[in-house]
Design a protein around this motif. Structure first.
Motif, short mmCIF file in Angstrom:
data_model
loop_
_atom_site.label_atom_id
_atom_site.label_comp_id
_atom_site.label_asym_id
_atom_site.label_seq_id
_atom_site.Cartn_x
_atom_site.Cartn_y
_atom_site.Cartn_z
N PHE A 202 69.46 -28.27 32.70
CA PHE A 202 68.69 -27.39 33.58
C PHE A 202 68.99 -27.70 35.05
O PHE A 202 69.09 -26.79 35.87
CB PHE A 202 67.19 -27.59 33.31
CG PHE A 202 66.28 -26.70 34.10
CD1 PHE A 202 65.70 -25.59 33.51
CD2 PHE A 202 65.98 -26.97 35.43
CE1 PHE A 202 64.85 -24.76 34.23
CE2 PHE A 202 65.14 -26.15 36.17
CZ PHE A 202 64.57 -25.04 35.56
N HIS A 203 69.15 -28.97 35.38
CA HIS A 203 69.30 -29.39 36.78
C HIS A 203 70.75 -29.58 37.20
O HIS A 203 71.01 -30.20 38.24
CB HIS A 203 68.49 -30.66 37.02
CG HIS A 203 67.01 -30.42 37.06
ND1 HIS A 203 66.21 -30.55 35.95
CD2 HIS A 203 66.20 -30.02 38.07
CE1 HIS A 203 64.97 -30.26 36.28
NE2 HIS A 203 64.93 -29.92 37.55
N ARG A 204 71.70 -29.06 36.43
CA ARG A 204 73.10 -29.13 36.86
C ARG A 204 73.29 -28.34 38.16
O ARG A 204 72.77 -27.23 38.30
CB ARG A 204 74.03 -28.56 35.80
CG ARG A 204 74.25 -29.46 34.60
CD ARG A 204 75.35 -28.90 33.71
NE ARG A 204 75.58 -29.73 32.52
CZ ARG A 204 76.63 -29.62 31.74
NH1 ARG A 204 77.58 -28.71 32.00
NH2 ARG A 204 76.77 -30.41 30.69
N TRP A 249 73.49 -33.59 39.17
CA TRP A 249 72.16 -33.12 38.79
C TRP A 249 71.30 -33.11 40.04
O TRP A 249 71.37 -34.04 40.86
CB TRP A 249 71.50 -34.06 37.79
CG TRP A 249 72.20 -34.26 36.49
CD1 TRP A 249 72.77 -33.30 35.70
CD2 TRP A 249 72.38 -35.51 35.80
NE1 TRP A 249 73.30 -33.87 34.57
CE2 TRP A 249 73.06 -35.22 34.59
CE3 TRP A 249 72.01 -36.83 36.07
CZ2 TRP A 249 73.40 -36.21 33.67
CZ3 TRP A 249 72.34 -37.81 35.16
CH2 TRP A 249 73.03 -37.51 33.97
N ALA A 250 70.50 -32.07 40.20
CA ALA A 250 69.47 -32.13 41.24
C ALA A 250 68.57 -33.32 40.91
O ALA A 250 68.11 -33.47 39.78
CB ALA A 250 68.66 -30.84 41.27
N ASP A 251 68.33 -34.16 41.89
CA ASP A 251 67.69 -35.45 41.65
C ASP A 251 66.29 -35.33 41.10
O ASP A 251 65.90 -36.06 40.18
CB ASP A 251 67.66 -36.23 42.96
CG ASP A 251 67.05 -37.60 42.81
OD1 ASP A 251 65.90 -37.78 43.26
OD2 ASP A 251 67.70 -38.48 42.25
N ALA A 252 65.51 -34.42 41.64
CA ALA A 252 64.11 -34.32 41.24
C ALA A 252 63.61 -32.93 41.59
O ALA A 252 64.23 -31.94 41.24
CB ALA A 252 63.29 -35.42 41.92
N GLY A 253 62.48 -32.87 42.31
CA GLY A 253 61.95 -31.58 42.70
C GLY A 253 62.74 -30.92 43.79
O GLY A 253 62.49 -29.77 44.14
N ASP A 254 63.70 -31.63 44.37
CA ASP A 254 64.55 -31.06 45.42
C ASP A 254 65.98 -30.95 44.90
O ASP A 254 66.25 -31.19 43.74
CB ASP A 254 64.50 -31.93 46.68
CG ASP A 254 65.12 -33.31 46.44
OD1 ASP A 254 65.88 -33.76 47.30
OD2 ASP A 254 64.84 -33.93 45.40
#
Length: 663
Positions: A202-204, A249-254
């Motif tokens: 999802f965060h790629r 990957w996007a690290d977290a909420g950002d």
């Protein structure tokens, strides 16, 4: 992302209020899922970065800023969503006084429910078949008393002797009844490791993420930050060079990328693969690389780690982080709007350079049987990064470093642990490759003051334990006596975790005598990792049972009667502090298998997470995700140990059922 300095105030996106109202309505109408199974198909619909804080709790020390967090009502085991709740205090409506693991218990595992009751004497409890209501077992509670972490007066109802598979509810005099749960003679969470791995797909960033690779088609999107293929250095610290850091990957909420935090997440997934090669094999995940002959867990980690070599300029240390020059909107107006934001590689650090060395060395070792050419290239990067860090061993990234405000610092003033962790991976990979440099890396390992260190307080900022655990997972030529000493230390640390678990009112491996840190749930899953490794190496079932008890906490036996894992349990989180997922929230649930950061009363710098409450209740209420980064953010280095924990408890389920039935 967790940074050690408080983040600036956030302004939620202009449409957040409208999205929240629509989202709460649609969430109540959305079809719910059952315990651990695949999510229902759903028609296409059309996070703030972590700030963190120094961890003075049982989960860490002054260098430990844990990792990131979520919170709404939810999707669940019984299909009944919860509603209501006090957003200002984090309380949720309809909370009964009988708390259980909302998924259930293995037949041979400990089964202890927590009962909130002011009674000073034991009260009667009954285990009832669901939905018939017939009594299956009964007894009286044990009075625990005042629980400092939550402020609750608690009892424990122990029904461990009941080993009949089925569906049950537990009731206790004056405290109401639990949500329905199962007792099973097979694995409890057969889909959780896969669902939790979906977090990473999802965060790629750097590539389009297609609907067929996601739980919900509405989350599909064009590539986020493909421009990371050519990123300038902030204020030209590396001259006119541009770094190629695409593939992350996007690290977290950002949407930032941070080598020191990524290194911990990647290590956790690769450690799972080395310890359990059968976990998440080829074809098990819905990723673009499936059916290519490599384990899917390796493929996903390899994709998310592509950016790491590119953090190195032509000479000198690696960039400490890459992120926007301002915080992204919450949610972003569009992928195009997010990609248009100015973005740079921030100044370098020794820690980040050791992070590049350890991740590329570890990945080289794991990839070697499948892709020798890439493994060789990664090995060259690892050796190069090591040499650069050795040449500049004390370049720390602190709050005083001039950078853009669109990301957190991951401030770290100590480097010896990073050096040891990197040396361990280089030594192990060099040993596997029979490389001439192996002796030098071995000396760096055995000569370190961290040699053999194992502590439950490990994190991105305290990395020595990961090096030691790698020494216990991969082949090497260290003295047998040294290995035995490491195993004894691991066992002793596992025993300390069990001691904490045994003293708490709720089954949290976190001491209620201290504050809960930012990302407290990451401390819980990391301690399950330690308990699981201790069990693997010693066969001590106390550690296996302790791992299951800690899972009980995450899945609803806690002060909020809330499963902190999205989509798992009748009362589970469904709104996390995640920019892209929140943007689609009005029409699409959060994916299953994401871990909330958890209660935090060490550093609260948002307006949604309540202050002045007991540690275990310092958590934002339903529907507050855009402004609740202190407790409801999610992060790569929280979901990675959730994958590890889920794979472990299911792989070993047969030991607590009298059979060998992992699925």
């Amino acid at each position: 992302m967790p940074a050690n300095r408080p983040r600036p105030p956030r302004r939620p996106h202009a449409t957040a209020a409208a999205a929240l109202a629509a989202g709460l309505l649609l969430a109540a109408l959305a079809p719910q899922t059952a315990e651990g199974g695949p999510p229902p198909a759903r028609a296409a619909d059309g996070g703030d970065a972590r700030s963190g804080g120094s961890d003075s709790s049982d989960s860490g020390d002054s260098r430990d800023s844990s990792d990131s967090g979520p919170g709404n009502r939810g999707a669940g085991d019984s299909g009944t969503p919860q509603s209501g709740g006090d957003e200002a205090t984090g309380e949720r409506a309809g909370s009964a006084g009988v708390r259980v693991n909302q998924i259930g218990y293995l037949t041979g595992a400990g089964k202890v429910a927590t009962v909130v009751s002011t009674a000073r004497e034991p009260v009667a409890w009954r285990l009832r078949n669901h939905p018939s209501g017939t009594v299956a077992a009964s007894g009286r509670t044990r009075v625990h008393g005042h629980d400092k972490a939550s402020g609750d007066h608690l009892h424990h109802a122990d029904f461990s002797r009941h080993r009949v598979p089925g569906r049950y509810v537990l009731e206790a005099g004056g405290a109401g009844r639990s949500v329905p749960f199962s007792v099973r003679d097979r694995a409890l969470y057969p889909a959780l490791a896969r669902d939790a791995m979906g977090y990473f797909t999802f965060h790629r960033m750097g590539t389009p993420v297609g609907a067929r690779h996601l739980q919900y088609p509405a989350h599909a999107h064009e590539a986020l930050h493909p421009g990371d293929a050519s990123v300038p250095c902030y204020r030209r610290w590396c001259g006119t060079q541009r770094l190629d850091v695409r593939g992350s990957w996007a690290d977290a909420g950002d949407f930032g990328v941070y080598p020191v935090n990524h290194a911990l997440a990647a290590w956790t997934l690769l450690n799972l693969h080395e310890r359990d090669p059968g976990a998440l094999p080829d074809g098990s995940l819905a990723i673009p690389e499936r059916s290519n002959g490599r384990p899917d867990i390796v493929d996903e980690t390899a994709y998310g780690s592509r950016f790491m070599p590119g953090m190195l300029p032509r000479e000198g240390l690696a960039s400490h982080k890459v992120h926007n020059h301002a915080w992204s909107g919450f949610p972003p107006e569009s992928v195009a709007a997010e990609n248009a934001m100015k973005r740079s590689a921030m100044p370098p650090s020794t820690n980040a350079t050791y992070a590049v060395a350890r991740t590329t060395a570890h990945l080289s070792r794991v990839l070697a049987p499948y892709d020798p050419r890439r493994a060789a290239a990664l090995w060259r990067t690892a050796e190069d990064a090591w040499s650069r860090a050795e040449a500049r061993p004390d370049t720390d990234y602190t709050a005083e470093v001039k950078d853009a405000e669109g990301g957190g610092d991951y401030e770290d003033r100590g480097n010896s642990d990073d050096r040891y962790a990197a040396a361990a991976e280089l030594y192990l990979t060099g040993h596997r490759r029979a490389d001439a440099s192996t002796a030098a890396y071995r000396k760096a390992v055995t000569g370190s003051r961290h040699y053999g260190e194992i502590t439950r307080r490990f994190s991105w900022a305290r990395t020595a334990t990961t090096g030691t655990l790698s020494l216990l997972a991969a082949g090497n030529d260290l003295p047998a006596a040294d290995r035995d000493r490491m195993v004894r230390r691991l066992r002793a640390e596992g025993d300390r975790i069990l001691t904490v678990l045994g003293k708490e009112g709720y089954p949290a491996p976190l001491s209620g005598e201290r504050k809960y840190p930012w990302g407290s749930n990451s401390a819980v899953v990391n301690r399950i990792l330690l308990l699981g490794t201790a069990h693997d190496l010693t066969g001590d079932r106390r550690h296996l049972r302790g791992a299951h008890r800690a899972m009980d906490y995450l899945l609803g036996d806690n002060a909020l009667q809330l499963s902190y894992i999205t989509g798992y349990g009748e009362r589970s989180e469904t709104d996390l502090h995640d920019r892209w997922a929140w943007g689609r929230y009005p029409g699409t649930p959060f994916p299953r298998g994401w871990l909330a950061g958890g209660p935090n009363n060490t550093l609260v710098n948002d307006k949604a997470t309540p202050k002045g409450r007991p540690a275990a209740k310092s958590y934002a209420g339903p529907g507050t995700a855009p402004g609740a980064w202190s407790s409801k953010e999610n992060a790569v280095n929280w979901n990675a140990p959730l994958v590890w924990a889920a794979a472990f408890v299911d792989r070993t389920a047969g030991e607590l059922t009298g059979g060998n039935r992992p699925g």
